[in-house]
Each structure stands twice: as C-alpha cells, then as structure tokens.
Design an enzyme around this catalytic site. Sequence first.
Site, PDB file in Angstrom:
ATOM      1  N   ASP A 189       0.782  -1.237   0.000  1.00  0.00           N
ATOM      2  CA  ASP A 189       0.000   0.000   0.000  1.00  0.00           C
ATOM      3  C   ASP A 189       0.813   1.286   0.000  1.00  0.00           C
ATOM      4  OD1 ASP A 189       1.117   0.019   2.501  1.00  0.00           O
ATOM      5  OD2 ASP A 189      -0.697  -0.643   3.535  1.00  0.00           O
ATOM      6  N   GLU A 203      -0.531  -9.143  -0.843  1.00  0.00           N
ATOM      7  CA  GLU A 203      -1.167  -8.487   0.315  1.00  0.00           C
ATOM      8  C   GLU A 203      -2.351  -7.625  -0.154  1.00  0.00           C
ATOM      9  OE1 GLU A 203       0.418  -5.390   3.315  1.00  0.00           O
ATOM     10  OE2 GLU A 203       1.133  -7.279   4.157  1.00  0.00           O
ATOM     11  N   GLU A 239      -2.282   5.142   2.722  1.00  0.00           N
ATOM     12  CA  GLU A 239      -2.227   3.702   2.420  1.00  0.00           C
ATOM     13  C   GLU A 239      -3.585   3.100   2.062  1.00  0.00           C
ATOM     14  OE1 GLU A 239      -0.762   5.149   5.041  1.00  0.00           O
ATOM     15  OE2 GLU A 239       1.380   4.823   4.657  1.00  0.00           O
ATOM     16  N   HIS A 288       5.727   5.952  12.947  1.00  0.00           N
ATOM     17  CA  HIS A 288       6.119   6.693  11.737  1.00  0.00           C
ATOM     18  C   HIS A 288       4.962   7.149  10.860  1.00  0.00           C
ATOM     19  CE1 HIS A 288       5.296   2.807   9.858  1.00  0.00           C
ATOM     20  NE2 HIS A 288       5.204   3.458   8.718  1.00  0.00           N
ATOM     21  N   ARG A 303       2.198   8.783   8.640  1.00  0.00           N
ATOM     22  CA  ARG A 303       1.999  10.169   8.218  1.00  0.00           C
ATOM     23  C   ARG A 303       0.879  10.849   8.987  1.00  0.00           C
ATOM     24  NH1 ARG A 303       4.015  12.262   2.911  1.00  0.00           N
ATOM     25  NH2 ARG A 303       5.625  10.754   2.483  1.00  0.00           N
ATOM     26  N   HIS A 339      12.510   5.778  13.010  1.00  0.00           N
ATOM     27  CA  HIS A 339      12.350   5.856  11.545  1.00  0.00           C
ATOM     28  C   HIS A 339      13.177   7.036  11.032  1.00  0.00           C
ATOM     29  CE1 HIS A 339      10.321   6.396   7.676  1.00  0.00           C
ATOM     30  NE2 HIS A 339       9.714   5.232   7.850  1.00  0.00           N
TER      31      HIS A 339
HETATM   32  C1  UD1 Z   1       6.510   4.878   3.681  1.00  0.00           C
HETATM   33  C2  UD1 Z   1       5.101   4.463   3.235  1.00  0.00           C
HETATM   34  C3  UD1 Z   1       4.341   3.829   4.386  1.00  0.00           C
HETATM   35  C4  UD1 Z   1       5.158   2.720   5.033  1.00  0.00           C
HETATM   36  C5  UD1 Z   1       6.534   3.235   5.401  1.00  0.00           C
HETATM   37  C6  UD1 Z   1       7.380   2.123   5.939  1.00  0.00           C
HETATM   38  C7  UD1 Z   1       4.098   5.936   1.569  1.00  0.00           C
HETATM   39  C8  UD1 Z   1       3.311   7.143   1.309  1.00  0.00           C
HETATM   40  N1  UD1 Z   1       4.364   5.653   2.836  1.00  0.00           N
HETATM   41  O1  UD1 Z   1       6.341   5.901   4.643  1.00  0.00           O
HETATM   42  O2  UD1 Z   1       3.136   3.279   3.901  1.00  0.00           O
HETATM   43  O3  UD1 Z   1       4.494   2.314   6.202  1.00  0.00           O
HETATM   44  O4  UD1 Z   1       7.175   3.768   4.230  1.00  0.00           O
HETATM   45  O5  UD1 Z   1       8.451   2.590   6.665  1.00  0.00           O
HETATM   46  O6  UD1 Z   1       4.471   5.242   0.644  1.00  0.00           O
HETATM   47  N2  UD1 Z   1      13.940   8.393   4.863  1.00  0.00           N
HETATM   48  C9  UD1 Z   1      15.311   8.293   4.826  1.00  0.00           C
HETATM   49  N3  UD1 Z   1      15.861   7.044   4.596  1.00  0.00           N
HETATM   50  C10 UD1 Z   1      15.118   5.936   4.398  1.00  0.00           C
HETATM   51  C11 UD1 Z   1      13.718   6.058   4.444  1.00  0.00           C
HETATM   52  C12 UD1 Z   1      13.148   7.295   4.655  1.00  0.00           C
HETATM   53  O7  UD1 Z   1      16.020   9.255   5.018  1.00  0.00           O
HETATM   54  O8  UD1 Z   1      15.676   4.848   4.203  1.00  0.00           O
HETATM   55  C13 UD1 Z   1      13.335   9.731   5.091  1.00  0.00           C
HETATM   56  C14 UD1 Z   1      13.410  10.641   3.860  1.00  0.00           C
HETATM   57  O9  UD1 Z   1      13.619  11.959   4.299  1.00  0.00           O
HETATM   58  C15 UD1 Z   1      12.002  10.520   3.259  1.00  0.00           C
HETATM   59  C16 UD1 Z   1      11.167  10.389   4.521  1.00  0.00           C
HETATM   60  O10 UD1 Z   1      11.941   9.577   5.399  1.00  0.00           O
HETATM   61  O11 UD1 Z   1      11.651  11.630   2.479  1.00  0.00           O
HETATM   62  C17 UD1 Z   1       9.810   9.812   4.338  1.00  0.00           C
HETATM   63  O12 UD1 Z   1       9.850   8.641   3.518  1.00  0.00           O
HETATM   64  P1  UD1 Z   1       8.506   8.181   2.722  1.00  0.00           P
HETATM   65  O13 UD1 Z   1       8.802   6.908   1.998  1.00  0.00           O
HETATM   66  O14 UD1 Z   1       7.955   9.311   1.942  1.00  0.00           O
HETATM   67  O15 UD1 Z   1       7.474   7.918   3.878  1.00  0.00           O
HETATM   68  P2  UD1 Z   1       7.469   6.910   5.078  1.00  0.00           P
HETATM   69  O16 UD1 Z   1       6.936   7.631   6.244  1.00  0.00           O
HETATM   70  O17 UD1 Z   1       8.774   6.227   5.193  1.00  0.00           O
HETATM   71  N1  UDP Z   2      11.486  -3.245  11.063  1.00  0.00           N
HETATM   72  C1  UDP Z   2      12.870  -3.431  10.942  1.00  0.00           C
HETATM   73  N2  UDP Z   2      13.694  -2.622  11.672  1.00  0.00           N
HETATM   74  C2  UDP Z   2      13.233  -1.644  12.490  1.00  0.00           C
HETATM   75  C3  UDP Z   2      11.825  -1.440  12.577  1.00  0.00           C
HETATM   76  C4  UDP Z   2      10.990  -2.260  11.835  1.00  0.00           C
HETATM   77  O1  UDP Z   2      13.323  -4.324  10.216  1.00  0.00           O
HETATM   78  O2  UDP Z   2      14.033  -0.950  13.122  1.00  0.00           O
HETATM   79  C5  UDP Z   2      10.589  -4.108  10.250  1.00  0.00           C
HETATM   80  C6  UDP Z   2       9.442  -4.751  10.993  1.00  0.00           C
HETATM   81  O3  UDP Z   2       9.825  -6.004  11.532  1.00  0.00           O
HETATM   82  C7  UDP Z   2       8.370  -4.888   9.922  1.00  0.00           C
HETATM   83  C8  UDP Z   2       8.657  -3.725   9.007  1.00  0.00           C
HETATM   84  O4  UDP Z   2       9.967  -3.270   9.292  1.00  0.00           O
HETATM   85  O5  UDP Z   2       8.503  -6.069   9.169  1.00  0.00           O
HETATM   86  C9  UDP Z   2       7.636  -2.662   9.268  1.00  0.00           C
HETATM   87  O6  UDP Z   2       8.037  -1.504   8.677  1.00  0.00           O
HETATM   88  P1  UDP Z   2       7.329  -0.120   8.991  1.00  0.00           P
HETATM   89  O7  UDP Z   2       6.785  -0.131  10.378  1.00  0.00           O
HETATM   90  O8  UDP Z   2       8.327   0.911   8.625  1.00  0.00           O
HETATM   91  O9  UDP Z   2       6.174  -0.112   7.893  1.00  0.00           O
HETATM   92  P2  UDP Z   2       4.665  -0.621   7.881  1.00  0.00           P
HETATM   93  O10 UDP Z   2       4.648  -2.076   8.227  1.00  0.00           O
HETATM   94  O11 UDP Z   2       3.914   0.229   8.849  1.00  0.00           O
HETATM   95  O12 UDP Z   2       4.240  -0.343   6.491  1.00  0.00           O
END
Ligand code: UD1
Ligand code: UDP
Length: 388
Positions: A100, A122, A136, A214, A216, A247
């Site tokens: 999602d 999924e 999502e 984390h 949004r 995160h």
């Molecule tokens: C995204 C997904 C969310 C998922 C989450 C898992 C969308 C809209 N959201 O949210 O569904 O639950 O990933 O974690 O697709 N960043 C880094 N390094 C990384 C990852 C993120 O620096 O490895 C920072 C960056 O500044 C980035 C920000 O986090 O712009 C947000 O990342 P983004 O993928 O937009 O949203 P998430 O909150 O991570």
């Molecule tokens: N996870 C990880 N390291 C961490 C935190 C989470 O590997 O420090 C794993 C966790 O076990 C799960 C996945 O990341 O499988 C969940 O990711 P997140 O919570 O970022 O996204 P969501 O599941 O909400 O989309």
Amino acid sequence: MKAEPVKIITIFGTRPEAIKLAPVIKVLEEDERFINLTAVTGQHREMLDQVLNIFSLKPDYDLKLMEPEQRLAALTSRIISGLGEILSQEKPELVLVHGDTTTTLAAALTAFYQQIPIGHVEAGLRTGKKFSPFPEEMNRSLTDQLADIYFAPTPLNFQNLLRERAAEEKIFLTGNTVIDAVRMISEESYQFPREIPVAEARERGHKIILLTAHRRENLGKRMEEIFTAVWELISTYSKVELFFPVHLNPRVQRLAESRLGEHPRIHLLEPLDYQTFINLINQSRLVLTDSGGIQEEAPGLGVPVILLREDTERPEALEAGTVLKAGTSRKKIIELAGRLLEDEEFYRRTTRSSNPYGDGQAACRIRDALLEYFQLDDGVFQPFSVQD
Ligand code: UD1
Ligand code: UDP
C-alpha cells in the site's frame, strides 16, 4: 500448457515491501518456469538497503528516487516516469507489487498504462476509511482496482475483495509472506550487537518495551501525545527500559530527539536490521507501534501489541486479543501498558501465541497461483487455512 518461461518484474521501494517480497523473489528465482527481474524505486534508501543486504537481494534496476522529506505527488510522478522506461524496455508478462505504499500504487498505474497485467501481494486489506491510514488505504484499494491477480493473506481480505466485485477465480488465499520472512531470518542463539544494550537491561532485571512510530497521519500533535505518554510511562515504572529504533523520516527524528532524547532508560536507536529487530520483539514484554507489519509479526511471536492508531486494516489479531488498541490517547497508552506490565493474568491472556496471518508457506502459494494463472501447471494451488 505454456512452454516458455514467464517474465515477471517485481517492483518495490520501501522497507516493509522488501521484507514481504523477499520470500516471493527467492521462490520465483528458484523456479525455471519464471524469469523474475526486480526493480526498486528507492523510495527508501538506507532502510531498503538494510533489507536487501539481509536477504542478499540484488535488484536488476534501482531508480534511486528518495529525497529528504519527499512529497507524495512529486514522488509518484518520478516513480511513474522511471518505471515507464523499464517496463517499455523489458515488456514483462506480469508486474508484481506489494501492499500500500506510493511505490505500490505508482507501479501498478505504470503497468496499467502499458496494459501489463498486475499481481497484488497483500491484497484486500481495508479499514474502509479513506484517510486512515493515509495515504495507504487508498493506495491499496486503488491498486486492487487495477490488479488482475490477487494474493489475499487472510479469509477476511479475500471477502473484502469479493465484496468489491473482484473475480473469485483471480483471488488466491495465501497467508501473509511476512511470516515466511520471519522464519527465514530466525536464529535460535542470536547475539545482539554491542550498541543495543538488551543483555544489560536484562541483567538489571528490567523489562523491555519496544516502540516504533512513523505514520503520516500521526506526524505532529498525535506523535507528540504518543511520546508524552511514553515518557510518563517509563518515568513511572522504574524497572522498565524502552528501545525505540527511530524511523529515518526527519520529522520523526526531530520529535523523538527533542521529546525522548534525555531519559536514562530510553534508548533511541538507528533503524535495526530485520534480524535484530525480530529478535528484539522476542525479548520484549510488549510492543507499542503504529506499524502495519509489526501487528502481524508480534502476535506470532507471542508478544502483545498496543496499537497507536485508531483504525487498522488488520483486525484479526485485535479480535484474537493479542493486539490492543490505544489510538494516540496518552491516557489509554499508559493504562494499557501499565496493565500489561503489572497484571500477570491479563498479560497471559494477551500472549496466547496465535497466528491468523500465515504459516510460512505464502510465497510457495503465490508461486503455485502464478503457475495456474499462466497455465504452467494445473490444480497445484492449496489455499491457506488458519489454524487455532
Ligand atoms: C513509507 C510508506 C508507508 C510505510 C513506510 C514504511 C508511503 C506514502 N508511505 O512511509 O506506507 O508504512 O514507508 O516505513 O508510501 N527516509 C530516509 N531514509 C530511508 C527512508 C526514509 O532518510 O531509508 C526519510 C526521507 O527523508 C524521506 C522520509 O523519510 O523523504 C519519508 O519517507 P517516505 O517513503 O515518503 O514515507 P514513510 O513515512 O517512510
Ligand atoms: N522493522 C525493521 N527494523 C526496524 C523497525 C521495523 O526491520 O528498526 C521491520 C518490521 O519487523 C516490519 C517492518 O519493518 O517487518 C515494518 O516496517 P514499517 O513499520 O516501517 O512499515 P509498515 O509495516 O507500517 O508499512
């Protein structure tokens, strides 16, 4: 029966998609009837790379799209342009997406524009609320509108798809691949790296609480309320330590540092590699989280979850009583966590290890469903059934 191997491109971009697609990629790569390519958007960078490393995945394409504090619209358009070129060049017979995220929906849309069939791993999870979780809920439901073959983890997800008029013969009940992933990385005698002081907390006789946050829709006031609750909780219970792998979203980082940075029994950590994280769940008395995937992993490991959001697309464990909903209310978080820390009878009831989400065979079922879909083999698919 088809003689040539089927060409599939599996597309993902974030940590959870990578974790949950890793078992599928492994299974497809071992089967000569498929040519499986992987393309990552790089919506996440460090957090994605951690997963690629732990599962030894080497993408064929990496768009490297992540930008600091990226916005949804810009990210979506960059994904569509980047993937468009790859799909035109490779001309796969199926695009496989997961879950999602922005990558999921944008990849599905790109495949749709080129009239390439879409498989959704999924599929069928719903809260029924457009903005919760955001974005999502609409990402997954729009992806299901575009999809041609559905891999539904649970019977409820299967029913959701039927209700939305997906064709029954295109829906396959598989279980969730996250349970396959947990089993792939589990190790009996795991040693935590030195920078994660789990053994020290245990030696002090302290219980461990694990926190992740984390979403949004929680950024801002709601996350402040969560962190205030956490501070009060840890201050009240002197024999408890909190571990929080923060995160990498800078908005989460800033708030975590300013609200939780100074407490001697709160450990703010870098995101943990998957193996370390699963073992940390195992060592925890309870987990506080707004994550999707952790709601599926922790119940299978017999660890109770307090859910830090109002709505969940995963009500199965809530109904089983192993996930408890607090939303973002400070009062409820403290009350529920307090009970799980002190009331042994209540704790026992919530820790009955139950797993409505999978049995570790979901990736093989997805392969079998694809064999039937492409008429490479008949009658091989056996649906997942939930064991008590
Ligand atoms: C995204 C997904 C969310 C998922 C989450 C898992 C969308 C809209 N959201 O949210 O569904 O639950 O990933 O974690 O697709 N960043 C880094 N390094 C990384 C990852 C993120 O620096 O490895 C920072 C960056 O500044 C980035 C920000 O986090 O712009 C947000 O990342 P983004 O993928 O937009 O949203 P998430 O909150 O991570
Ligand atoms: N996870 C990880 N390291 C961490 C935190 C989470 O590997 O420090 C794993 C966790 O076990 C799960 C996945 O990341 O499988 C969940 O990711 P997140 O919570 O970022 O996204 P969501 O599941 O909400 O989309």
